[in-house]
Design a protein around this motif. Structure first.
Motif, PDB file in Angstrom:
ATOM      1  N   LYS A  64       0.242   0.315  -4.583  1.00 15.06           N
ATOM      2  CA  LYS A  64      -0.508   0.327  -2.966  1.00 15.06           C
ATOM      3  C   LYS A  64      -0.151   1.383  -2.303  1.00 15.06           C
ATOM      4  N   ILE A  65       0.885   2.185  -2.893  1.00  9.59           N
ATOM      5  CA  ILE A  65       1.465   3.344  -1.878  1.00  9.59           C
ATOM      6  C   ILE A  65       0.575   4.407  -2.356  1.00  9.59           C
ATOM      7  N   SER A  66       0.215   5.072  -1.337  1.00 13.03           N
ATOM      8  CA  SER A  66      -0.805   6.481  -1.635  1.00 13.03           C
ATOM      9  C   SER A  66      -0.073   7.663  -1.563  1.00 13.03           C
ATOM     10  N   SER A  67       1.162   7.507  -0.771  1.00 14.90           N
ATOM     11  CA  SER A  67       1.823   8.943  -0.748  1.00 14.90           C
ATOM     12  C   SER A  67       3.317   8.586  -0.135  1.00 14.90           C
ATOM     13  N   VAL A  68       4.215   9.616  -0.413  1.00 15.60           N
ATOM     14  CA  VAL A  68       5.581   9.576  -0.057  1.00 15.60           C
ATOM     15  C   VAL A  68       6.143  10.689   0.541  1.00 15.60           C
ATOM     16  N   ARG A  69       6.708  10.713   1.791  1.00 13.44           N
ATOM     17  CA  ARG A  69       7.038  12.013   2.199  1.00 13.44           C
ATOM     18  C   ARG A  69       8.499  11.869   2.943  1.00 13.44           C
ATOM     19  N   VAL A 105      11.092   7.868  -6.439  1.00 15.23           N
ATOM     20  CA  VAL A 105      10.074   7.080  -5.958  1.00 15.23           C
ATOM     21  C   VAL A 105       8.728   7.227  -6.466  1.00 15.23           C
ATOM     22  N   GLU A 106       8.403   8.585  -6.519  1.00 11.24           N
ATOM     23  CA  GLU A 106       7.101   9.132  -6.848  1.00 11.24           C
ATOM     24  C   GLU A 106       7.036   8.612  -8.389  1.00 11.24           C
ATOM     25  N   ALA A 107       8.029   8.787  -9.245  1.00 12.72           N
ATOM     26  CA  ALA A 107       7.909   8.656 -10.674  1.00 12.72           C
ATOM     27  C   ALA A 107       7.667   7.028 -10.630  1.00 12.72           C
ATOM     28  N   ALA A 108       8.170   6.050  -9.971  1.00 11.91           N
ATOM     29  CA  ALA A 108       8.139   4.776 -10.143  1.00 11.91           C
ATOM     30  C   ALA A 108       6.662   4.119  -9.716  1.00 11.91           C
ATOM     31  N   ILE A 109       6.037   4.940  -8.475  1.00  8.10           N
ATOM     32  CA  ILE A 109       4.747   4.803  -8.149  1.00  8.10           C
ATOM     33  C   ILE A 109       3.611   5.114  -9.083  1.00  8.10           C
ATOM     34  N   LEU A 110       3.821   6.231  -9.646  1.00  3.30           N
ATOM     35  CA  LEU A 110       3.123   6.745 -10.916  1.00  3.30           C
ATOM     36  C   LEU A 110       2.920   5.627 -12.170  1.00  3.30           C
ATOM     37  N   LYS A 168       1.182   2.739 -11.117  1.00 10.43           N
ATOM     38  CA  LYS A 168      -0.216   2.958 -10.894  1.00 10.43           C
ATOM     39  C   LYS A 168      -0.792   3.152 -12.567  1.00 10.43           C
ATOM     40  N   VAL A 169      -0.206   3.899 -13.408  1.00 15.56           N
ATOM     41  CA  VAL A 169      -0.483   3.785 -14.928  1.00 15.56           C
ATOM     42  C   VAL A 169      -0.715   2.429 -15.572  1.00 15.56           C
ATOM     43  N   LYS A 170       0.359   1.674 -15.334  1.00 14.47           N
ATOM     44  CA  LYS A 170       0.576   0.077 -15.834  1.00 14.47           C
ATOM     45  C   LYS A 170      -0.619  -0.665 -15.342  1.00 14.47           C
ATOM     46  N   ARG A 171      -0.739  -0.544 -13.994  1.00 10.29           N
ATOM     47  CA  ARG A 171      -2.046  -1.255 -13.426  1.00 10.29           C
ATOM     48  C   ARG A 171      -3.471  -0.737 -14.248  1.00 10.29           C
ATOM     49  N   GLN A 172      -3.614   0.666 -14.247  1.00 10.40           N
ATOM     50  CA  GLN A 172      -4.666   1.081 -14.912  1.00 10.40           C
ATOM     51  C   GLN A 172      -4.936   0.582 -16.275  1.00 10.40           C
ATOM     52  N   ALA A 173      -3.806   0.495 -17.253  1.00 14.76           N
ATOM     53  CA  ALA A 173      -3.834   0.075 -18.340  1.00 14.76           C
ATOM     54  C   ALA A 173      -4.027  -1.504 -18.472  1.00 14.76           C
ATOM     55  N   THR A 174      -3.540  -2.249 -17.472  1.00 18.27           N
ATOM     56  CA  THR A 174      -3.842  -3.885 -17.663  1.00 18.27           C
ATOM     57  C   THR A 174      -5.251  -4.131 -17.100  1.00 18.27           C
ATOM     58  N   ILE A 204      13.632  -0.851  -4.440  1.00 13.21           N
ATOM     59  CA  ILE A 204      12.458  -1.150  -5.128  1.00 13.21           C
ATOM     60  C   ILE A 204      13.185  -2.207  -6.393  1.00 13.21           C
ATOM     61  N   GLU A 205      12.555  -3.059  -6.691  1.00 10.41           N
ATOM     62  CA  GLU A 205      12.520  -4.018  -7.449  1.00 10.41           C
ATOM     63  C   GLU A 205      11.303  -4.762  -8.077  1.00 10.41           C
ATOM     64  N   LYS A 206      11.312  -4.476  -9.286  1.00 12.14           N
ATOM     65  CA  LYS A 206      10.044  -5.298 -10.350  1.00 12.14           C
ATOM     66  C   LYS A 206       8.722  -5.003  -9.685  1.00 12.14           C
ATOM     67  N   GLY A 207       8.674  -3.230  -9.551  1.00 17.85           N
ATOM     68  CA  GLY A 207       7.297  -2.811  -9.265  1.00 17.85           C
ATOM     69  C   GLY A 207       6.979  -3.178  -7.841  1.00 17.85           C
ATOM     70  N   GLU A 208       7.951  -3.306  -6.921  1.00 16.22           N
ATOM     71  CA  GLU A 208       7.630  -3.539  -5.583  1.00 16.22           C
ATOM     72  C   GLU A 208       8.705  -2.831  -4.599  1.00 16.22           C
ATOM     73  N   LEU A 209       8.191  -2.250  -3.510  1.00 16.03           N
ATOM     74  CA  LEU A 209       9.110  -1.875  -2.434  1.00 16.03           C
ATOM     75  C   LEU A 209       9.488  -3.120  -1.550  1.00 16.03           C
TER      76      LEU A 209
END
Length: 173
Positions: free
Chosen positions: A93-98, A150-155, A158-164, A73-78
């Protein structure tokens, strides 16, 4: 962020030990067949049935490793950097991780602490991508530290995208 995906060099170790484990299982199956044909072991005894279950689980894990690619993971990308491809997937763009445990796939033999977990990322499009992460034997869920990071980075992405986003609202009226 404590994301412990396997690099390419460790993937090579996994592939080597996967082949060594296959040889061991084939030798066990050969000896069991020899004993079955000589009449020492019956067809429906515990040994052939356990060996069949082990072989089935090994086949499932073989397929999972075949689909997995080294990632980071680098700069907000997998970033998936396989031998034939190189992909950058935005984390939002990741909806879930298992994660799932591995029984047979290891980085080194004789190490109870260095087992693997299969990480499965489901994208918003429904596509699934796979990688391997470090895990412990009795860790629940598998690779729990990596999974939480990974779940924290995804969250956060998504929060950053919503704010922008230009149409984002700041209150519920």
């Amino acid at each position: 962020m404590d994301v412990r995906f396997l690099p390419q060099t460790e993937f090579d170790n996994v592939h080597f030990y996967r082949a060594a484990t296959l040889l061991i299982l084939l030798a066990m199956a050969t000896f069991t067949l020899i004993k079955m044909f000589s009449g020492v072991v019956s067809l429906f005894s515990a040994l052939p049935l356990c060996l069949l279950l082990l072989g089935a689980r090994f086949a499932v894990e073989w397929l999972r490793v075949s689909r997995a690619e080294p990632a980071f993971i680098e700069k907000g990308e997998l970033v998936l950097c396989g031998n034939e491809s190189h992909r950058q997937i935005p984390l939002e763009k990741i909806s879930s991780v298992r994660s799932r445990h591995s029984l047979f796939m290891v980085r080194r033999y004789r190490s109870w602490s260095e087992h693997l977990a299969f990480m499965e990322f489901t994208l918003d499009s429904g596509e699934r991508v796979f990688t391997l992460a470090e895990s412990r034997v009795f860790e629940l869920p598998a690779a729990s530290g990596t999974l939480a990071a990974v779940e924290a980075a995804i969250l956060a992405a998504k929060v950053k995208r919503q704010a922008t986003e230009p149409g984002a609202t700041s209150g519920g009226r």
